[in-house]
Design an enzyme around this catalytic site. Structure first.
Site, PDB file in Angstrom:
ATOM      1  N   TYR A 190       0.558  75.288  18.804  1.00 19.42           N
ATOM      2  CA  TYR A 190      -0.590  75.808  18.061  1.00 19.42           C
ATOM      3  C   TYR A 190      -0.533  77.335  17.896  1.00 19.42           C
ATOM      4  O   TYR A 190      -0.402  78.075  18.855  1.00 19.42           O
ATOM      5  CB  TYR A 190      -1.915  75.437  18.746  1.00 19.42           C
ATOM      6  CG  TYR A 190      -2.250  73.954  18.739  1.00 19.42           C
ATOM      7  CD1 TYR A 190      -1.570  73.052  17.925  1.00 19.42           C
ATOM      8  CD2 TYR A 190      -3.265  73.450  19.551  1.00 19.42           C
ATOM      9  CE1 TYR A 190      -1.878  71.706  17.925  1.00 19.42           C
ATOM     10  CE2 TYR A 190      -3.582  72.093  19.562  1.00 19.42           C
ATOM     11  CZ  TYR A 190      -2.881  71.228  18.747  1.00 19.42           C
ATOM     12  OH  TYR A 190      -3.189  69.894  18.758  1.00 19.42           O
TER      13      TYR A 190
HETATM   14  N1  LIG Z   1      -2.479  65.474  18.946  1.00 20.67           N
HETATM   15  C1  LIG Z   1      -2.457  65.869  17.717  1.00 20.67           C
HETATM   16  O1  LIG Z   1      -1.496  65.608  16.942  1.00 20.67           O
HETATM   17  C2  LIG Z   1      -3.614  66.660  17.192  1.00 20.67           C
HETATM   18  C3  LIG Z   1      -3.774  66.882  15.804  1.00 20.67           C
HETATM   19  C4  LIG Z   1      -4.875  67.599  15.371  1.00 20.67           C
HETATM   20  C5  LIG Z   1      -5.788  68.082  16.290  1.00 20.67           C
HETATM   21  N2  LIG Z   1      -5.603  67.885  17.635  1.00 20.67           N
HETATM   22  C6  LIG Z   1      -6.560  68.411  18.649  1.00 20.67           C
HETATM   23  O2  LIG Z   1      -7.850  68.024  18.302  1.00 20.67           O
HETATM   24  C7  LIG Z   1      -8.675  69.179  18.138  1.00 20.67           C
HETATM   25  C8  LIG Z   1      -9.697  68.906  17.094  1.00 20.67           C
HETATM   26  O3  LIG Z   1      -9.073  68.657  15.837  1.00 20.67           O
HETATM   27  P1  LIG Z   1      -9.775  69.100  14.509  1.00 20.67           P
HETATM   28  O4  LIG Z   1     -10.053  70.565  14.579  1.00 20.67           O
HETATM   29  O5  LIG Z   1      -9.003  68.587  13.370  1.00 20.67           O
HETATM   30  O6  LIG Z   1     -11.172  68.319  14.688  1.00 20.67           O
HETATM   31  P2  LIG Z   1     -12.492  68.102  13.889  1.00 20.67           P
HETATM   32  O7  LIG Z   1     -13.565  68.272  14.936  1.00 20.67           O
HETATM   33  O8  LIG Z   1     -12.410  66.839  13.145  1.00 20.67           O
HETATM   34  O9  LIG Z   1     -12.591  69.275  12.815  1.00 20.67           O
HETATM   35  C9  LIG Z   1     -12.965  70.554  13.195  1.00 20.67           C
HETATM   36  C10 LIG Z   1     -13.407  71.351  11.982  1.00 20.67           C
HETATM   37  O10 LIG Z   1     -14.630  70.825  11.494  1.00 20.67           O
HETATM   38  C11 LIG Z   1     -15.447  71.881  11.058  1.00 20.67           C
HETATM   39  N3  LIG Z   1     -16.702  71.847  11.844  1.00 20.67           N
HETATM   40  C12 LIG Z   1     -16.858  71.522  13.133  1.00 20.67           C
HETATM   41  N4  LIG Z   1     -18.164  71.560  13.457  1.00 20.67           N
HETATM   42  C13 LIG Z   1     -18.826  71.917  12.343  1.00 20.67           C
HETATM   43  C14 LIG Z   1     -20.193  72.122  12.024  1.00 20.67           C
HETATM   44  N5  LIG Z   1     -21.156  71.950  12.940  1.00 20.67           N
HETATM   45  N6  LIG Z   1     -20.515  72.493  10.757  1.00 20.67           N
HETATM   46  C15 LIG Z   1     -19.568  72.669   9.821  1.00 20.67           C
HETATM   47  N7  LIG Z   1     -18.250  72.488  10.052  1.00 20.67           N
HETATM   48  C16 LIG Z   1     -17.896  72.114  11.304  1.00 20.67           C
HETATM   49  C17 LIG Z   1     -14.698  73.176  11.291  1.00 20.67           C
HETATM   50  O11 LIG Z   1     -14.044  73.494  10.075  1.00 20.67           O
HETATM   51  P3  LIG Z   1     -13.808  75.016   9.626  1.00 20.67           P
HETATM   52  O12 LIG Z   1     -13.033  75.652  10.723  1.00 20.67           O
HETATM   53  O13 LIG Z   1     -13.042  74.834   8.350  1.00 20.67           O
HETATM   54  O14 LIG Z   1     -15.168  75.626   9.454  1.00 20.67           O
HETATM   55  C18 LIG Z   1     -13.688  72.792  12.331  1.00 20.67           C
HETATM   56  O15 LIG Z   1     -12.515  73.559  12.280  1.00 20.67           O
HETATM   57  C19 LIG Z   1      -7.690  70.300  17.824  1.00 20.67           C
HETATM   58  O16 LIG Z   1      -8.225  71.573  18.094  1.00 20.67           O
HETATM   59  C20 LIG Z   1      -6.561  69.930  18.730  1.00 20.67           C
HETATM   60  O17 LIG Z   1      -6.862  70.343  20.060  1.00 20.67           O
HETATM   61  C21 LIG Z   1      -4.544  67.160  18.083  1.00 20.67           C
END
Ligand SMILES: NC(=O)c1ccc[n+]([C@@H]2O[C@H](COP(=O)([O-])OP(=O)(O)OC[C@H]3O[C@@H](n4cnc5c(N)ncnc54)[C@H](OP(=O)(O)O)[C@@H]3O)[C@@H](O)[C@H]2O)c1
Length: 328
Positions: free
Chosen positions: A53
């Protein structure tokens, strides 16, 4: 904040955990500090990161990966033991032929680099980031087992595994008396439900912890994106996240958001809160990794923690999803 046991282990983790893929990639250290502080204040006890990351994920510059771990290492100074720290390895982190994958050679180096960046002497949950068809699974599991015995790792887990891959790994661990993968980290949300078919029944049978990523569909399920409208300037879509673009293109994403909106309104919740509660109301899910890029994302995410959707609500959601052609 409620705790759930991680699979068969005695480890209790909060049902909402913090993901740090944004750190160093879309948000700087100061903004990351605000997110970590708010998450710890809210009682979140698991933080997930990965060696890959950082901004290098987008620009291909391998010297700019690991920023998330480095930032986290600095931010957790003096409070390392307040959190369960989870990280991952497998993706390419250097130009060399052995700078990726799950060989014993790379695994040891990857772990040492993560420990250095995170400024700690152990990782609580060390996860393979994906299946590596280029390394015998027994080699990886033996190396991980050795590192658990050395005290450098507490638990091991896997990510992006199919059910058969996890079954194979468990079989090898059982055969040789090695530590087994106690958790799996798949993608799971209202927009990404493929694990329900094979993986969820498997983990139910084998009592494996399930820590799901992208529970808000990378932001889609907050309803922040509207078809034919420019994305919010400070969003990941505006920053050009490719996986998010693919998710939007490959799914009836906008239609799903529109049929879900009135259901969330019935509760008086935001769509994001409703989508998160849906994940945590589903069977066998241990924790949802919330990807917050602002402190208020944590505040909104935890506001209704512990509340579950009713079986009628879950049925209504499935009906709504089927009405736009999704196969549930
Ligand atoms: N193992 C893997 O292959 C893999 C892959 C992906 C992720 N991950 C892990 O999973 C974690 C979460 O993934 P993700 O970031 O894709 O998850 P997510 O929770 O589905 O999406 C997060 C995004 O949603 C938006 N968001 C969150 N809360 C919000 C709110 N209250 N209002 C408006 N927008 C909101 C933000 O977008 P904006 O930033 O655009 O505002 C934030 O970046 C990662 O940080 C990582 O640790 C693992």
């Amino acid at each position: 904040m409620q705790y759930r046991r991680l699979g068969k282990t005695g480890l209790k983790i909060t049902e909402i955990s913090l993901g740090t893929m944004a750190f160093g990639r879309w948000i700087d250290e100061e903004a990351s500090a605000g997110v970590v502080d708010r998450a710890l204040d809210a009682g979140i006890n698991l933080i997930d990161t990965a060696d890959i990351y950082g901004s290098g994920m987008d620009n291909g510059n391998l010297s700019q990966i690991g920023e998330s771990e480095s930032i986290l290492g600095r931010l957790l100074k003096g409070r390392r033991d307040d959190v369960i720290l989870a990280t991952k390895f497998t993706a390419r982190v250097g130009p060399g032929v052995n700078d990726a994958g799950q060989s014993r050679y790379h695994l040891y180096r990857a772990l040492e680099n993560s420990l250095r960046r995170l400024q700690t002497d152990h990782i609580d949950l060390y996860q393979v980031h994906s299946f590596d068809p280029g390394t015998p699974l027994e080699e990886t599991l033996r190396a991980l087992d050795d590192l658990v015995k050395q005290g450098k790792i507490r638990y091991i887990g896997c990510s992006n595994y199919a059910a058969w891959q996890l079954a194979k790994a468990h079989g090898i661990s059982a055969l040789h008396g090695l530590h087994r993968f106690e958790s799996v980290q798949p993608e799971y949300s209202l927009i990404s439900r493929s694990i329900e078919r094979e993986l969820v029944p498997f983990v139910q049978s084998e009592e494996v912890g399930v820590i799901v990523y992208s529970p808000l569909g990378r932001g889609i399920l907050t309803g922040k994106y509207r078809q034919d409208e420019a994305p919010p300037e400070d969003s990941r879509l505006a920053a050009g996240e490719k996986r998010l673009q693919t998710l939007l293109e490959a799914n009836p994403a906008y239609a799903l958001v529109e049929v879900l909106r009135p259901l969330a309104e019935r509760r008086g919740w935001t769509l994001g809160q409703y989508a998160l509660a849906w994940v945590l109301s589903r069977p066998s899910i241990t924790s949802a990794i919330l990807g917050a890029s602002k402190p208020q994302h944590i505040e909104q995410g935890v506001q209704f923690a512990g509340e579950r959707l009713t079986s009628e609500e879950l049925d209504d959601i499935d009906t709504a999803a089927r009405s736009i052609g999704l196969h549930i």
